[in-house]
Design a protein around this motif. Structure first.
Motif, PDB file in Angstrom:
ATOM      1  N   LYS A  10       0.814  -1.225   0.000  1.00 40.27           N
ATOM      2  CA  LYS A  10       0.000   0.000   0.000  1.00 40.27           C
ATOM      3  C   LYS A  10       0.846   1.274   0.000  1.00 40.27           C
ATOM      4  O   LYS A  10       0.328   2.384  -0.124  1.00 40.27           O
ATOM      5  CB  LYS A  10      -0.880   0.043   1.265  1.00 40.27           C
ATOM      6  CG  LYS A  10      -2.005  -0.965   1.295  1.00 40.27           C
ATOM      7  CD  LYS A  10      -2.918  -0.685   2.489  1.00 40.27           C
ATOM      8  CE  LYS A  10      -2.219  -0.923   3.824  1.00 40.27           C
ATOM      9  NZ  LYS A  10      -3.044  -0.755   5.012  1.00 40.27           N
ATOM     10  N   ALA A  11       2.161   1.118   0.164  1.00 33.02           N
ATOM     11  CA  ALA A  11       2.982   2.284   0.508  1.00 33.02           C
ATOM     12  C   ALA A  11       3.186   3.273  -0.638  1.00 33.02           C
ATOM     13  O   ALA A  11       3.104   4.488  -0.429  1.00 33.02           O
ATOM     14  CB  ALA A  11       4.322   1.833   1.061  1.00 33.02           C
ATOM     15  N   ALA A  12       3.462   2.765  -1.839  1.00 31.12           N
ATOM     16  CA  ALA A  12       3.886   3.644  -2.935  1.00 31.12           C
ATOM     17  C   ALA A  12       2.912   4.809  -3.120  1.00 31.12           C
ATOM     18  O   ALA A  12       3.317   5.976  -3.198  1.00 31.12           O
ATOM     19  CB  ALA A  12       4.030   2.842  -4.219  1.00 31.12           C
ATOM     20  N   ASP A  13       1.652   4.454  -3.163  1.00 26.74           N
ATOM     21  CA  ASP A  13       0.599   5.432  -3.352  1.00 26.74           C
ATOM     22  C   ASP A  13       0.582   6.503  -2.250  1.00 26.74           C
ATOM     23  O   ASP A  13       0.413   7.695  -2.505  1.00 26.74           O
ATOM     24  CB  ASP A  13      -0.719   4.651  -3.307  1.00 26.74           C
ATOM     25  CG  ASP A  13      -1.729   5.275  -4.219  1.00 26.74           C
ATOM     26  OD1 ASP A  13      -1.309   5.789  -5.277  1.00 26.74           O
ATOM     27  OD2 ASP A  13      -2.922   5.285  -3.836  1.00 26.74           O
ATOM     28  N   ILE A  14       0.764   6.057  -1.042  1.00 24.86           N
ATOM     29  CA  ILE A  14       0.755   6.974   0.107  1.00 24.86           C
ATOM     30  C   ILE A  14       2.005   7.861   0.080  1.00 24.86           C
ATOM     31  O   ILE A  14       1.917   9.089   0.207  1.00 24.86           O
ATOM     32  CB  ILE A  14       0.679   6.176   1.437  1.00 24.86           C
ATOM     33  CG1 ILE A  14      -0.692   5.509   1.565  1.00 24.86           C
ATOM     34  CG2 ILE A  14       0.971   7.073   2.638  1.00 24.86           C
ATOM     35  CD1 ILE A  14      -0.808   4.490   2.676  1.00 24.86           C
ATOM     36  N   LEU A  15       3.171   7.240  -0.134  1.00 22.22           N
ATOM     37  CA  LEU A  15       4.421   8.010  -0.103  1.00 22.22           C
ATOM     38  C   LEU A  15       4.425   9.108  -1.170  1.00 22.22           C
ATOM     39  O   LEU A  15       4.996  10.179  -0.972  1.00 22.22           O
ATOM     40  CB  LEU A  15       5.638   7.079  -0.256  1.00 22.22           C
ATOM     41  CG  LEU A  15       5.833   6.072   0.884  1.00 22.22           C
ATOM     42  CD1 LEU A  15       7.057   5.201   0.627  1.00 22.22           C
ATOM     43  CD2 LEU A  15       5.958   6.758   2.246  1.00 22.22           C
ATOM     44  N   TYR A  30      17.447  15.470   3.023  1.00 24.96           N
ATOM     45  CA  TYR A  30      17.430  14.705   1.763  1.00 24.96           C
ATOM     46  C   TYR A  30      16.108  14.824   1.017  1.00 24.96           C
ATOM     47  O   TYR A  30      16.079  14.802  -0.218  1.00 24.96           O
ATOM     48  CB  TYR A  30      17.716  13.219   2.026  1.00 24.96           C
ATOM     49  CG  TYR A  30      19.098  12.942   2.552  1.00 24.96           C
ATOM     50  CD1 TYR A  30      20.226  13.144   1.750  1.00 24.96           C
ATOM     51  CD2 TYR A  30      19.288  12.468   3.848  1.00 24.96           C
ATOM     52  CE1 TYR A  30      21.511  12.885   2.234  1.00 24.96           C
ATOM     53  CE2 TYR A  30      20.565  12.207   4.339  1.00 24.96           C
ATOM     54  CZ  TYR A  30      21.666  12.415   3.523  1.00 24.96           C
ATOM     55  OH  TYR A  30      22.929  12.160   4.006  1.00 24.96           O
ATOM     56  N   ALA A  31      14.997  14.887   1.760  1.00 22.82           N
ATOM     57  CA  ALA A  31      13.692  14.874   1.093  1.00 22.82           C
ATOM     58  C   ALA A  31      13.084  16.278   1.014  1.00 22.82           C
ATOM     59  O   ALA A  31      12.127  16.495   0.259  1.00 22.82           O
ATOM     60  CB  ALA A  31      12.729  13.922   1.819  1.00 22.82           C
ATOM     61  N   GLY A  32      13.614  17.223   1.792  1.00 28.55           N
ATOM     62  CA  GLY A  32      13.067  18.578   1.750  1.00 28.55           C
ATOM     63  C   GLY A  32      11.616  18.661   2.196  1.00 28.55           C
ATOM     64  O   GLY A  32      10.883  19.570   1.806  1.00 28.55           O
ATOM     65  N   ALA A  52      13.177   6.823   0.209  1.00 28.66           N
ATOM     66  CA  ALA A  52      11.921   6.637  -0.536  1.00 28.66           C
ATOM     67  C   ALA A  52      11.189   7.970  -0.680  1.00 28.66           C
ATOM     68  O   ALA A  52      10.630   8.277  -1.746  1.00 28.66           O
ATOM     69  CB  ALA A  52      11.047   5.607   0.167  1.00 28.66           C
ATOM     70  N   LEU A  53      11.187   8.775   0.369  1.00 28.51           N
ATOM     71  CA  LEU A  53      10.523  10.089   0.301  1.00 28.51           C
ATOM     72  C   LEU A  53      11.343  11.059  -0.559  1.00 28.51           C
ATOM     73  O   LEU A  53      10.787  11.833  -1.353  1.00 28.51           O
ATOM     74  CB  LEU A  53      10.356  10.669   1.711  1.00 28.51           C
ATOM     75  CG  LEU A  53       9.326   9.979   2.600  1.00 28.51           C
ATOM     76  CD1 LEU A  53       9.446  10.479   4.045  1.00 28.51           C
ATOM     77  CD2 LEU A  53       7.898  10.201   2.088  1.00 28.51           C
TER      78      LEU A  53
END
Ligand code: F6R
Length: 365
Positions: free
Chosen positions: A41-46, A74-76, A175-176
């Motif tokens: 389920k993660a990709a969609d949420i991230l 790193y992700a800002g 990932a983020l």
């Protein structure tokens, strides 16, 4: 069982290279963080995350503090961190599209669970737990879970749970970050570093005899000050927590830049100062803080990169660590601090695995 080790804490400390490997297993390729690491389920949420709120207690709070430095760098993405017992009882404002992350070894910490429930009522994009116990309350009540896979942790003082939390949270940071413009080259640099991590932790553990020797200088001390800058500030906090909980020596942590705003007044020959000094762009600033301490008669214990020459401090106690990629500094530098508190506690004869007044899992508030 404790096997060849005298205490669970020592066994768990030395298990860290293995459990970090376990935590990375199936989650990275040679050069990439795999999306499957976070569940289907993660990709969609991230993809939708615009803010991160982290909630935890104790050692797990310190891994949240490190993660804030990582996520914003790193992700800002704006990232806030709060201890659960504060978050749950105050009027909180949750930003739009917030990913709420609870961090917990046990998954049963009452305040963390209550804070999660409260935040869900306020409205979240999603909740994620970074947790070590499968099937625990936090795992059951969160939308996503990122298991740390450290195996059971018996010693009350958390060691391998902390470094695996950090490992998992660095994967999440990537990932983020990928979704917010991190280049493939930058991702590859972090993943390449992660492949070296178990070996670097092994090297830090090899300092054990040196640290055991140094610990003798602490056994008669009543107070201590831990210093760090940037993501090493929460490592100083975690080092101080370890020392106070198992050796019962009063330990405080400060961001080194705060020294002259008060704590410098405490410095004299009875106040050991412990500093974590990897080779990064804050080193010079940290060293000038340490020189101030030395000038006031403080006794310094500096854990520093082997490739930097700390001429002005070389009459102090210096312990050299291997050069570490910047993103891994917090994970490697906590190791000598864990060992230090362990050996001090053993010298003082405290109950290392079961310190007085503490419980492994704090299921009541
Ligand atoms: C310190 C320690 C505690 C726990 C805290 C949170 O060594 O073990 O500070 O970190 O009670 O526990 P968890 O991570 O189970 O939520």
């Amino acid at each position: 069982s404790k096997g060849e080790y005298k205490h669970f804490m020592l066994k768990e400390t030395f298990e860290q290279p293995t459990v970090i490997k376990q935590c990375l297993e199936g989650r990275i390729s040679a050069t990439k963080v795999l999306d499957q690491a976070f569940g289907v389920k993660a990709a969609d949420i991230l993809d939708q995350v615009e803010a991160v709120q982290i909630i935890a207690c104790g050692t797990s709070y310190h891994s949240g503090m490190v993660t804030k430095y990582w996520i914003e760098k790193y992700a800002g993405i704006p990232c806030q961190v709060e201890v659960a017992s504060e978050f749950r009882y105050r009027h909180t404002v949750i930003a739009k599209n917030t990913l709420l992350i609870t961090i917990s070894q046990s998954g049963e910490t009452a305040d963390t669970l209550a804070a999660l429930r409260k935040a869900k009522e306020q409205g979240l994009l999603a909740s994620m737990t970074v947790c070590n116990v499968p099937g625990s309350s936090l795992v059951r009540e969160s939308d996503l879970c990122l298991m740390t896979n450290a195996g059971p942790e018996i010693g009350v003082a958390s060691t391998k749970a902390f470094t695996t939390q950090l490992t998992a949270l660095l994967l999440l940071t990537v990932a983020l970050a990928k979704r917010n413009g991190m280049s493939e080259a930058a991702e590859t640099e972090i993943v390449t570093a992660l492949h070296q991590l178990p070996g670097l932790v092994e090297k830090a553990l090899a300092l054990d005899p040196v640290i055991e020797k140094i610990s003798q200088l602490f056994a008669d001390k009543h107070h201590s000050l831990f210093l760090g800058r940037g993501p090493m500030y929460p490592i100083a906090q975690e080092g101080a927590l370890k020392l106070k909980e198992i050796s019962y020596i009063h330990a405080e942590a400060y961001p080194a830049g705060e020294l002259k705003h008060g704590p410098l007044a405490l410095v004299d020959e009875d106040m050991p100062i412990i500093a974590v000094a990897p080779k990064n762009d804050l080193l010079e600033k940290l060293v000038s803080n340490l020189e101030e301490v030395k000038a006031r008669g403080g006794e310094l214990f500096v854990f520093a990169d082997e490739s930097v020459n700390l001429y002005d401090l070389d009459d102090q106690h210096l312990v050299s660590l291997p050069t570490v990629p910047c993103c891994l500094e917090p994970i490697v530098y906590i190791i000598p601090l864990q060992l230090l508190s362990y050996h001090v506690a053993v010298l003082k004869g405290t109950d290392v695995d079961q310190p007085r007044n503490l419980a492994k899992s704090v299921t009541v508030e």
